[in-house]
Design an enzyme around this catalytic site. Structure first.
Site, short mmCIF file in Angstrom:
data_model
loop_
_atom_site.label_atom_id
_atom_site.label_comp_id
_atom_site.label_asym_id
_atom_site.label_seq_id
_atom_site.Cartn_x
_atom_site.Cartn_y
_atom_site.Cartn_z
NE ARG A 1 2.12 -10.21 2.65
CZ ARG A 1 2.57 -9.24 3.68
NH1 ARG A 1 2.66 -8.04 2.84
NH2 ARG A 1 2.76 -9.03 4.73
CG HIS B 1 0.11 -7.79 8.68
ND1 HIS B 1 0.30 -7.80 7.10
CD2 HIS B 1 0.36 -6.27 8.86
CE1 HIS B 1 0.59 -6.42 6.78
NE2 HIS B 1 0.54 -5.65 7.86
CD GLU C 1 6.01 -3.44 6.65
OE1 GLU C 1 5.71 -2.61 7.82
OE2 GLU C 1 6.15 -3.17 5.85
CG ASN D 1 6.53 -5.62 3.10
OD1 ASN D 1 6.37 -6.61 2.26
ND2 ASN D 1 5.71 -5.76 4.44
CE1 TYR E 1 3.65 0.72 0.92
CE2 TYR E 1 5.28 -0.45 2.30
CZ TYR E 1 4.04 -0.29 1.87
OH TYR E 1 2.99 -1.22 2.22
CD GLU F 1 2.97 -4.32 3.40
OE1 GLU F 1 3.11 -3.23 3.50
OE2 GLU F 1 2.67 -5.20 3.96
#
Length: 617
Positions: A78, A124, A171, A310, A312, A376
């Protein structure tokens, strides 16, 4: 954990990057400025005071990077396209840059040649600076939607015959909140006049989000109407958002967790997948939340073929906060009993908690009912940047993070029934981590920024091994040889040790002749220098001389420099290969080939030979 089922062959896994974070070469081959160029150069905008002018130098080293990806044995990569490389000024009436088109076209071709699926992000965060200066960028709906759609159409036209996986935006929450609410990301607008002289944090983020959603949906319509019938690709948006756990079982904190999810995820996901905004957002913002017209709602709803995720970390959510960007909810990692949720990362907003990843996958699947592409997921080891390379690559905390994440992914698929189609750990390389600069490292590959050498970390090896063991393999596929991956030793002969950037040796090969005579800089292990001379440093003759070394004398790397490793008695005569180099060449003492060197020359791969030749061509 006993694994009975395996991930299907068509499950997509690989690593992810973004253009501004890795490419560098910001003023090369016609690229225009992005909003991050000058922003990152402005004192105080990055923690270490550094910028993205060089980053990981991947605009120059992309072939070596793809070779390493192939060596890893990954299925997909990606990456994002820099809008200002394609259209330097950004606008629909501005000229297109053919060199930018060629660069990404070459990258895509090389990936496919290596058996790696390109997974392409159109935006991005690197908006062309000219569009921000010209009309306010994402604040101007009438202009930005048209310009973004034009840019997207050019990408579909140029690359869509080979790219079958598109992400419109990465995002958008971060674009709106960090760029126009908190002012910590480009373009740095906010209400805090100590941080920015322009901006309104109470209105601009919601306007920007509105325009981002419309731009996304409009580009998707163009793809579906004009390109999908022939190109047969998929297109969607990828959203950040972490799981929220109530701080305790009180009704107010249970409600707070959902309110946090409504703003972190529902702000974008609910309009795109369900066709409305969350009630909590409408109550919180009132008329500050821009609404869509009926025609726009028809465009927005259903404008993603999948859910791009995405994620985390996980937060403990407490009622009573005053931050609208968190849904007026307070976040913490500290439980009521004083214990921490997990292992602390280098960045304050991230701790490990794999159970939260599984819970989020279930939540998104049940709420939006579309296949999930995890685009992500990653971890920055605390203090990694201050460690010696040989210690930094032993990234235990990151390995444990991915051990928990892969287990949660597997359980969500095979115990909970969640439809998950991809997993892209962030990131392939350590890189420019936006406002953090280079001190925060998310890569599974260590980058020595002084030399631009790449060294796989233990986390890369863990992921390669895990997917090899837990995914159905293509017939005839080979197992990546982890022991053969580059390591931080001067003897390493990987292309990633030799080709990444101008050492004294390679500089000397490119240096102009001094006083009309070029001298070969290669040394023997005993320190003696070849010093074969070629008049005027004619490039073809220099290359032929180097070829003679490649055929007849062993080569190694010592402290980053190419070295002749098979010492032999010098001879006065010039070998035939040298005699034809240049009529003006001056015979010098050279070395006879040794049997060992001849054997080595016969077994070196063509890739290694090609890499070495590039050093002097």
């Amino acid at each position: 954990m006993a694994m009975q089922k395996k991930l299907p062959r068509d499950f997509i896994w690989g690593f992810a990057t973004a253009s501004f974070q890795i490419e560098g070469s910001v003023d090369v081959d016609g690229r225009g400025k992005s909003i991050w160029d000058d922003f990152s150069r402005t004192p105080g905008k990055t923690l270490d005071g550094k910028n993205g002018d060089v980053a990981t130098d991947s605009y120059r080293l992309w072939r070596e990077d793809i070779a390493l990806l192939k060596q890893y044995g990954i299925r997909a990569y990606r990456f994002s396209i820099a809008w200002s490389r394609i259209i330097p000024l950004g606008g629909r009436n501005d000229p297109v840059n053919p060199k930018g088109i060629k660069f990404y076209s070459d990258v895509i071709d090389e990936l496919l040649k290596a058996g790696i699926t390109p997974f392409v992000t159109l935006y991005h965060w690197d908006l062309p600076q000219e569009l921000h200066d010209r009309y306010g960028g994402w604040l101007n709906k009438d202009e930005i939607v048209q310009d973004y759609v034009n840019y997207a159409r050019i990408c579909f036209q140029s690359f869509g015959d080979r790219v079958k996986h598109w992400l419109t935006l990465n995002e958008p929450w971060c674009v709106a909140v960090l760029g126009y609410g908190r002012g910590v990301f480009a373009p740095g607008r906010c209400s805090d006049r100590n941080r920015s002289q322009e901006g309104d944090s109470s209105t601009e983020p919601w306007i920007v989000a509105h325009n981002l959603i419309l731009s996304h949906a409009s580009a998707v319509k163009v793809y579906r109407d004009e390109f999908k019938p022939t190109q047969q690709g998929q297109i969607g948006i990828t959203l950040n958002g972490d799981w929220e756990v109530p701080y305790d079982n009180s009704p107010e904190n249970i409600a707070a967790a959902q309110q946090a999810l409504d703003v972190a995820i529902g702000w974008y996901a609910d309009p795109v997948y369900l066709g409305f905004y969350p009630d909590h957002m409408k109550k919180m913002l009132g008329n500050r939340l821009p609404d869509f017209t009926p025609e726009e709602w028809a465009l927005v709803k259903g404008s993603s073929d999948f859910y791009g995720m995405n994620t985390y970390t996980t937060n403990l959510a407490k009622a009573g906060g005053s931050d609208e960007f968190q849904g007026n909810v307070d976040y913490t990692f500290t439980r009521a009993d004083g214990t921490e949720l997990g292992t602390q990362a280098h960045c304050s907003w991230l701790q490990t908690y794999p159970e939260g990843f599984r819970a989020l996958l279930n939540y998104v699947w049940k709420r939006y009912k579309l296949p999930i592409y995890v685009t992500e997921n990653g971890f920055a080891v605390k203090g990694e940047d201050s460690l010696p390379i040989e210690e930094a690559i032993k990234d235990h905390d990151r390995v444990e993070y991915f051990r928990g994440a892969t287990e949660s992914l597997y359980k969500a698929m095979y115990e909970d029934g969640v439809d998950i189609r991809s997993y892209f750990p962030w990131s392939f390389l350590d890189n420019f981590e936006w406002a953090d600069g280079y001190g925060t490292r998310f890569g599974v590959t260590y980058v020595d920024y002084k030399t631009q050498k790449r060294y796989p970390k233990e986390s890369a090896k863990f992921l390669i091994k895990w997917f090899r063991e837990h995914q159905e393999q293509e017939p005839g596929s080979t197992t990546p040889l982890l022991s053969a991956l580059p390591s931080p030793t001067p003897e390493n002969l990987s292309t990633h040790t030799l080709a990444e950037g101008p050492s004294a040796t390679t500089t000397a090969f490119h240096s102009p002749a001094s006083n009309g005579v070029w001298k070969c800089p290669l040394k023997l292990e005993n320190g003696r220098v070849c010093h074969h001379e070629i008049a005027n440093g004619e490039k073809g003759s220099v290359a032929e001389h180097f070829e003679w070394h490649l055929r007849n004398i062993g080569l190694a790397v010592r402290n980053g420099e190419l070295t002749l490793i098979e010492s032999a008695s010098p001879v006065k005569e010039v070998p035939a290969a040298h005699a034809t180099e240049s009529k003006a060449s001056t015979p010098r003492a050279v070395n006879k080939a040794s049997p060992v060197a001849e054997k080595k020359a016969g077994t070196w791969s063509s890739k290694f030979r090609d890499t070495m030749r590039k050093l002097v061509m």
